[in-house]
Write an enzyme that holds these catalytic residues in place. Structure first.
Site, PDB file in Angstrom:
ATOM      1  N   HIS A   1     -31.650  56.407  -2.377  1.00  0.00           N
ATOM      2  CA  HIS A   1     -30.592  55.684  -3.085  1.00  0.00           C
ATOM      3  C   HIS A   1     -31.082  55.201  -4.448  1.00  0.00           C
ATOM      4  CE1 HIS A   1     -32.178  51.579  -2.118  1.00  0.00           C
ATOM      5  NE2 HIS A   1     -32.543  52.124  -0.987  1.00  0.00           N
TER       6      HIS A   1
ATOM      7  N   ASP B   1     -29.634  52.528  -6.247  1.00  0.00           N
ATOM      8  CA  ASP B   1     -29.473  51.107  -6.558  1.00  0.00           C
ATOM      9  C   ASP B   1     -30.672  50.298  -6.072  1.00  0.00           C
ATOM     10  OD1 ASP B   1     -28.610  51.586  -3.834  1.00  0.00           O
ATOM     11  OD2 ASP B   1     -27.779  49.557  -3.809  1.00  0.00           O
TER      12      ASP B   1
ATOM     13  N   ASP C   1     -38.071  50.615  -3.828  1.00  0.00           N
ATOM     14  CA  ASP C   1     -36.959  50.767  -2.899  1.00  0.00           C
ATOM     15  C   ASP C   1     -35.688  50.948  -3.721  1.00  0.00           C
ATOM     16  OD1 ASP C   1     -35.145  50.640  -0.829  1.00  0.00           O
ATOM     17  OD2 ASP C   1     -35.408  48.501  -0.452  1.00  0.00           O
TER      18      ASP C   1
ATOM     19  N   GLU D   1     -26.487  51.569  -1.619  1.00  0.00           N
ATOM     20  CA  GLU D   1     -27.087  51.475  -0.288  1.00  0.00           C
ATOM     21  C   GLU D   1     -27.461  50.047   0.053  1.00  0.00           C
ATOM     22  OE1 GLU D   1     -30.411  51.431   2.697  1.00  0.00           O
ATOM     23  OE2 GLU D   1     -30.360  50.694   0.627  1.00  0.00           O
ATOM     24  N   GLU D   2     -27.928  49.311  -0.950  1.00  0.00           N
ATOM     25  CA  GLU D   2     -28.423  47.957  -0.690  1.00  0.00           C
ATOM     26  C   GLU D   2     -27.316  46.981  -0.291  1.00  0.00           C
ATOM     27  OE1 GLU D   2     -31.342  47.220  -0.290  1.00  0.00           O
ATOM     28  OE2 GLU D   2     -32.674  48.438  -1.507  1.00  0.00           O
TER      29      GLU D   2
ATOM     30  N   ASP E   1     -36.864  56.399   2.412  1.00  0.00           N
ATOM     31  CA  ASP E   1     -36.526  55.006   2.141  1.00  0.00           C
ATOM     32  C   ASP E   1     -37.388  54.057   2.968  1.00  0.00           C
ATOM     33  OD1 ASP E   1     -35.157  52.903   0.991  1.00  0.00           O
ATOM     34  OD2 ASP E   1     -33.425  53.031   2.331  1.00  0.00           O
TER      35      ASP E   1
ATOM     36  N   HIS F   1     -37.787  44.214  -2.187  1.00  0.00           N
ATOM     37  CA  HIS F   1     -36.805  43.174  -2.525  1.00  0.00           C
ATOM     38  C   HIS F   1     -37.474  41.907  -3.073  1.00  0.00           C
ATOM     39  CE1 HIS F   1     -33.368  44.825   0.263  1.00  0.00           C
ATOM     40  NE2 HIS F   1     -34.083  45.782  -0.293  1.00  0.00           N
TER      41      HIS F   1
END
Length: 413
Positions: free
Chosen positions: A79, A81, A142, A176-177, A199, A381
């Site tokens: 992904h 984002d 990520d 995705e997030e 991922d 994150h």
């Protein structure tokens, strides 16, 4: 093109692609398309003639097969984002060359240090080149590490036609997030039989199980009254909401659970005297456990509201995703081939359950069985996010071996 996986990664992470759960559009932020357009250009430069960006921001491309026999078409997915949890704007990556051990200070914010005591995996990274941020943003490994690894593997396959393989579909998604990564994926157009999301985290870790997940919204209607004449009549919706949250069991929260234990987690509370709203997520590896937690939350809400006879509530449940293991267990070859590829690059495969979800969760139930592969990233994150260049290179080799395994295990026509 002679870019390394590091070259690509450093180019991608400086593009701000944070998604936004408050937006109803797809993609939720138009800036995600900036990376998508760059990826299309790079894939086209590699010779992938069908590379394109659709109206929802998803990128599709195909590495054509080079064998006559029928090999199942597989998809590699990551992904674009980055998480809304921490700033992803103006990322300033730093590369610690030939890491010699010890804590890693982050130059943009001296209060932030990647400490070995908190990141013991660093002990296995001596001599590696470690990529971090300056401490003021997240890094975006990520999942931009996954994108860089997939495209690097695609380039390697194209430059080495002696490696026999079937067609490989590439898919890069948005949002995705915030749980919408697979919402607008066109599986018919994609044309893959099986998939793999890139991922994951620590190299060697492969994941074929996720939480099952629901979102719950509790809307409360109270009784508004002037506070000067409120005695015996006011029912403050804010206090009702607070009472519900305060009664959540302490032993089924994210901060008190691990392993296969699920949780109930309030993610937001808003309101005024006359009305309030609580947003929560429920997680469990079994659908039965999910239903039990949902029933517990509803019962707790009813108990609180019974003390406020003039007030009412609505209880709305939205299914988010389900445990992909249910689907993957029906297609054991997907994990068997992945485990063989991991062994071929000299790693010991470790199967983990994800205390969360990936695009693979949704894609599996949409008809594309899709486990998760490591990228090498750590501390996702957060501003302490880091990744080893050598681990990214190992992931690229794993992708190449995976493609080879599928071809070698396909029956002759």
């Amino acid at each position: 093109m002679t870019d390394t996986v590091l070259d690509r990664f450093l180019r991608y992470v400086v593009i701000d692609t944070q998604s936004n759960a408050a937006s109803s559009s797809q993609p939720s932020t138009d800036k995600q398309k900036n990376l998508g357009r760059l990826l299309v250009d790079e894939l086209a430069a590699l010779g992938l003639e069908d590379a394109h960006l659709d109206e929802h921001g998803n990128v599709y491309a195909t590495v054509p097969g080079n064998v006559e026999k029928s090999v199942p078409v597989i998809c590699l997915c990551s992904h674009m984002d980055t998480a809304p949890d921490f700033s992803g704007k103006d990322v300033k990556p730093q590369v610690v060359r030939a890491y010699a051990g010890g804590d890693i200070p982050l130059v943009g914010d001296p209060s932030r240090v990647i400490r070995v005591a908190e990141h013991p995996d660093l002990e296995q990274q001596i001599g590696h080149d470690i990529v971090t941020t300056d401490g003021t943003t997240l890094l975006g490994a990520d999942d931009k590490a996954g994108i860089a690894e997939i495209i690097s593997a695609a380039q390697y396959l194209l430059e080495n036609p002696q490696i026999k393989h079937g067609a490989v579909k590439l898919l890069f998604t948005t949002d995705e997030e915030i749980g919408r990564g697979a919402d607008k994926v066109d599986l018919a157009k994609l044309g893959a039989r099986f998939g793999y999301t890139l991922d994951g985290g620590r190299i060697g870790d492969v994941e074929n199980e996720t939480f099952s997940a629901d979102a719950v919204t509790i809307d409360i209607t109270g009784v508004a009254m002037h506070p000067g004449t409120a005695k015996g009549r006011m029912e403050n919706a804010i206090k009702i909401a607070a009472d519900i949250v305060s009664r959540l069991p302490k032993d089924i929260t994210p901060e008190t659970t691990e392993g296969k234990v699920g949780f109930i987690h309030p993610t937001g509370i808003t309101g005024a005297m006359e009305g309030a709203q609580i947003k929560l997520i429920i997680r469990d590896f079994a659908d039965e456990g999910l239903a039990e937690k949902q029933a517990l939350l509803r019962s707790l809400t009813e108990s609180v509201l019974s003390e406020y006879p003039g007030s009412s509530f609505t209880f709305t449940v939205v299914q988010q995703y389900r445990n992909m293991k249910v689907v993957l267990d029906q297609h054991p070859e997907v994990m068997d081939n992945l485990i063989e590829a991991v062994k071929r690059v000299g790693l010991t495969p470790v199967q983990h359950s994800i205390r969360g979800g990936t695009d693979g969760s949704r894609l599996s139930f949409m008809g594309l069985p899709c486990p998760n592969i490591f990228t090498g990233g750590h501390a996702y994150h957060s501003p302490l996010e880091w990744i080893s260049v050598q681990d990214m290179e190992t992931t690229v080799r794993t992708i190449v071996e995976l493609v080879k395994v599928w071809e070698q295990r396909a029956p002759e026509n």
